[in-house]
Design a protein around this motif. Structure first.
Motif, PDB file in Angstrom:
ATOM      1  N   PRO A 103     -10.590 -17.537 -39.954  1.00 43.08           N
ATOM      2  CA  PRO A 103     -11.785 -18.361 -40.175  1.00 43.08           C
ATOM      3  C   PRO A 103     -11.881 -19.511 -39.181  1.00 43.08           C
ATOM      4  N   ALA A 104     -13.105 -19.790 -38.737  1.00 39.69           N
ATOM      5  CA  ALA A 104     -13.327 -20.854 -37.762  1.00 39.69           C
ATOM      6  C   ALA A 104     -14.284 -21.907 -38.284  1.00 39.69           C
ATOM      7  N   ALA A 105     -14.597 -21.853 -39.572  1.00 43.33           N
ATOM      8  CA  ALA A 105     -15.526 -22.818 -40.161  1.00 43.33           C
ATOM      9  C   ALA A 105     -15.125 -23.071 -41.611  1.00 43.33           C
ATOM     10  N   GLU A 106     -15.672 -24.133 -42.180  1.00 41.56           N
ATOM     11  CA  GLU A 106     -15.404 -24.425 -43.576  1.00 41.56           C
ATOM     12  C   GLU A 106     -16.163 -23.453 -44.469  1.00 41.56           C
ATOM     13  N   GLY A 107     -15.695 -23.328 -45.703  1.00 37.65           N
ATOM     14  CA  GLY A 107     -16.365 -22.436 -46.644  1.00 37.65           C
ATOM     15  C   GLY A 107     -15.972 -20.989 -46.442  1.00 37.65           C
ATOM     16  N   THR A 108     -16.841 -20.089 -46.867  1.00 40.16           N
ATOM     17  CA  THR A 108     -16.556 -18.657 -46.847  1.00 40.16           C
ATOM     18  C   THR A 108     -17.198 -17.995 -45.633  1.00 40.16           C
ATOM     19  N   GLN A 109     -16.397 -17.216 -44.931  1.00 37.46           N
ATOM     20  CA  GLN A 109     -16.889 -16.447 -43.789  1.00 37.46           C
ATOM     21  C   GLN A 109     -17.099 -14.999 -44.256  1.00 37.46           C
ATOM     22  N   LYS A 110     -18.250 -14.432 -43.935  1.00 36.29           N
ATOM     23  CA  LYS A 110     -18.551 -13.073 -44.370  1.00 36.29           C
ATOM     24  C   LYS A 110     -19.001 -12.229 -43.184  1.00 36.29           C
ATOM     25  N   GLY A 111     -18.662 -10.946 -43.250  1.00 33.12           N
ATOM     26  CA  GLY A 111     -19.076 -10.048 -42.189  1.00 33.12           C
ATOM     27  C   GLY A 111     -18.741  -8.612 -42.510  1.00 33.12           C
ATOM     28  N   LEU A 112     -18.998  -7.757 -41.552  1.00 35.23           N
ATOM     29  CA  LEU A 112     -18.697  -6.335 -41.664  1.00 35.23           C
ATOM     30  C   LEU A 112     -17.755  -5.953 -40.529  1.00 35.23           C
ATOM     31  N   GLN A 113     -16.769  -5.120 -40.862  1.00 35.32           N
ATOM     32  CA  GLN A 113     -15.950  -4.539 -39.794  1.00 35.32           C
ATOM     33  C   GLN A 113     -15.924  -3.023 -39.947  1.00 35.32           C
ATOM     34  N   LEU A 114     -16.311  -2.369 -38.872  1.00 39.05           N
ATOM     35  CA  LEU A 114     -16.370  -0.911 -38.809  1.00 39.05           C
ATOM     36  C   LEU A 114     -15.314  -0.425 -37.824  1.00 39.05           C
ATOM     37  N   TRP A 115     -14.554   0.602 -38.219  1.00 40.95           N
ATOM     38  CA  TRP A 115     -13.613   1.257 -37.308  1.00 40.95           C
ATOM     39  C   TRP A 115     -14.211   2.596 -36.891  1.00 40.95           C
ATOM     40  N   ILE A 116     -14.323   2.798 -35.573  1.00 41.04           N
ATOM     41  CA  ILE A 116     -14.872   4.036 -35.024  1.00 41.04           C
ATOM     42  C   ILE A 116     -13.762   4.765 -34.280  1.00 41.04           C
ATOM     43  N   ASN A 117     -13.537   6.011 -34.625  1.00 39.48           N
ATOM     44  CA  ASN A 117     -12.482   6.790 -33.986  1.00 39.48           C
ATOM     45  C   ASN A 117     -12.838   7.071 -32.524  1.00 39.48           C
ATOM     46  N   LEU A 118     -11.804   7.246 -31.715  1.00 41.38           N
ATOM     47  CA  LEU A 118     -11.956   7.663 -30.321  1.00 41.38           C
ATOM     48  C   LEU A 118     -11.459   9.097 -30.161  1.00 41.38           C
ATOM     49  N   SER A 119     -12.068   9.825 -29.261  1.00 37.05           N
ATOM     50  CA  SER A 119     -11.621  11.182 -28.984  1.00 37.05           C
ATOM     51  C   SER A 119     -10.233  11.153 -28.351  1.00 37.05           C
ATOM     52  N   SER A 120      -9.554  12.287 -28.379  1.00 37.48           N
ATOM     53  CA  SER A 120      -8.190  12.368 -27.840  1.00 37.48           C
ATOM     54  C   SER A 120      -8.144  11.929 -26.381  1.00 37.48           C
ATOM     55  N   LYS A 121      -9.180  12.207 -25.615  1.00 33.85           N
ATOM     56  CA  LYS A 121      -9.164  11.852 -24.192  1.00 33.85           C
ATOM     57  C   LYS A 121      -9.366  10.366 -23.945  1.00 33.85           C
ATOM     58  N   HIS A 122      -9.791   9.627 -24.998  1.00 36.23           N
ATOM     59  CA  HIS A 122     -10.044   8.193 -24.835  1.00 36.23           C
ATOM     60  C   HIS A 122      -9.060   7.303 -25.597  1.00 36.23           C
ATOM     61  N   LYS A 123      -8.173   7.892 -26.378  1.00 38.21           N
ATOM     62  CA  LYS A 123      -7.309   7.083 -27.239  1.00 38.21           C
ATOM     63  C   LYS A 123      -6.382   6.151 -26.457  1.00 38.21           C
ATOM     64  N   MET A 124      -5.995   6.534 -25.246  1.00 39.82           N
ATOM     65  CA  MET A 124      -5.014   5.740 -24.490  1.00 39.82           C
ATOM     66  C   MET A 124      -5.647   5.011 -23.303  1.00 39.82           C
ATOM     67  N   ILE A 125      -6.960   4.749 -23.377  1.00 37.78           N
ATOM     68  CA  ILE A 125      -7.601   3.974 -22.314  1.00 37.78           C
ATOM     69  C   ILE A 125      -7.235   2.499 -22.457  1.00 37.78           C
ATOM     70  N   GLN A 126      -7.534   1.735 -21.420  1.00 37.06           N
ATOM     71  CA  GLN A 126      -7.262   0.304 -21.453  1.00 37.06           C
ATOM     72  C   GLN A 126      -8.175  -0.388 -22.475  1.00 37.06           C
ATOM     73  N   PRO A 127      -7.676  -1.405 -23.174  1.00 36.96           N
ATOM     74  CA  PRO A 127      -8.525  -2.145 -24.119  1.00 36.96           C
ATOM     75  C   PRO A 127      -9.732  -2.770 -23.423  1.00 36.96           C
ATOM     76  N   ARG A 128     -10.816  -2.933 -24.196  1.00 34.88           N
ATOM     77  CA  ARG A 128     -12.064  -3.454 -23.632  1.00 34.88           C
ATOM     78  C   ARG A 128     -12.841  -4.190 -24.717  1.00 34.88           C
ATOM     79  N   TYR A 129     -13.538  -5.241 -24.339  1.00 33.57           N
ATOM     80  CA  TYR A 129     -14.362  -5.996 -25.285  1.00 33.57           C
ATOM     81  C   TYR A 129     -15.816  -5.990 -24.852  1.00 33.57           C
ATOM     82  N   GLN A 130     -16.704  -5.903 -25.829  1.00 37.46           N
ATOM     83  CA  GLN A 130     -18.119  -6.203 -25.628  1.00 37.46           C
ATOM     84  C   GLN A 130     -18.469  -7.235 -26.701  1.00 37.46           C
TER      85      GLN A 130
END
Length: 293
Positions: A103-130
């Motif tokens: 948490p980075a603020a006072e009170g309650t922080q709310k959100g959604l987190q989704l995990w999306i699988n990667l194909s076998s050919k992409h599982k070992m790629i370098q980490p990346r952020y958008q």
């Protein structure tokens, strides 16, 4: 073709996760272990000092979409930032990342987190952020419907997010009396998660209304989603769809690979700080350092 119908519905109930956080998990629990290509959907609620301190990932992507408050994240590559209400972080863990989300603020922080699988050919790629701030997310309002386009396209607008596993992620708000008709690519698995208000979903306008925290799995047959808001309050929900990978899934907590042998190798890599986890040996997040004291 008619719109897609609802083939399964259930309420996501609260459970404890991380360090004192509360999540409503709809995908990734015993009723629905996996909905190809989606591994987990959590609606989270967290207040300091609770949170998600240092933890690893390998083999998939995490998508964090803030609904209220703010969360600070940092990882062993030196990437650090804060996402606030309406902001988005799309993280490709690839071959390995260790990070914290607190948490980075006072009170309650709310959100959604989704995990999306990667194909076998992409599982070992370098980490990346958008990472996209709220004002940069495409948004369209038309005929009583507002949509925020996290990924994919809707009402003539497209997202700038690159999805390695083809994905649509749309945040809809419907005013009273509004009717939505949203196309879904025919090959996609898709679902709805209701955030606020009550709505009618599927081909039958006379069906019963469905309220918050319900996950609706959509059939694979049909042109898209029809939704109506016949209540007096705004209806807000997310529509998510993705191209199925059709590959075997081997999972051990935050590690998702294709075989048990690959999982065993991942555990060995993490324990020995090798093959993508080298920097984990001496790294501790600022949040973790604070907790250690």
């Amino acid at each position: 073709m008619p719109p897609r119908s609802i083939v399964k519905k259930f309420l996501a109930r609260p459970q404890h996760e991380g360090f004192g956080a509360i999540v409503r998990r709809s995908i990734g629990r015993f009723e629905l272990r996996y909905f190809d290509p989606f591994l987990v959907l959590d609606e989270f609620s967290v207040s300091a000092p609770a949170g998600f301190p240092d933890h690893p990932h390998r083999g998939f992507e995490t998508v964090t979409y803030m609904l209220q408050g703010a969360v600070t994240h940092e990882d062993f590559e030196g990437h650090k930032g804060t996402i606030k209400a309406g902001d988005l972080q799309w993280m490709t863990a690839g071959r390995g990342i260790v990070h914290s989300e607190m948490p980075a603020a006072e009170g309650t922080q709310k959100g959604l987190q989704l995990w999306i699988n990667l194909s076998s050919k992409h599982k070992m790629i370098q980490p990346r952020y958008q990472e996209i701030q709220s004002e940069s997310i495409a948004e369209v309002t038309k005929d009583g419907i507002k949509v925020r386009i996290i990924a994919g396209e809707s009402l003539g607008a497209k997202s700038a997010i690159y999805t390695r596993t083809p994905t649509m992620y749309l945040d809809f708000t419907l005013k009273q009396g509004s009717h939505l008709q949203q196309p879904i690519p025919k090959s996609y698995n898709a679902f709805v998660y209701v955030l606020e208000g009550e709505g009618i979903f599927g081909p039958n306008e006379e069906s019963s209304s469905i309220g918050p925290h319900n996950l609706l799995l959509l059939s694979g047959f049909g042109d898209g989603l029809d939704a109506w808001n016949k209540s007096t309050r705004p209806l807000r929900f997310i529509l998510i769809g993705g191209e199925p990978l059709g590959e075997p899934v081997a999972q051990l907590g935050p590690f998702v690979m294709n075989t048990q042998q690959e999982i065993d190798q991942t555990v060995e890599d993490f324990d020995n700080y090798t093959n993508g986890f080298e920097k984990a040996k001496h790294w501790r997040s600022q949040a973790r350092i604070g907790l250690d004291y």
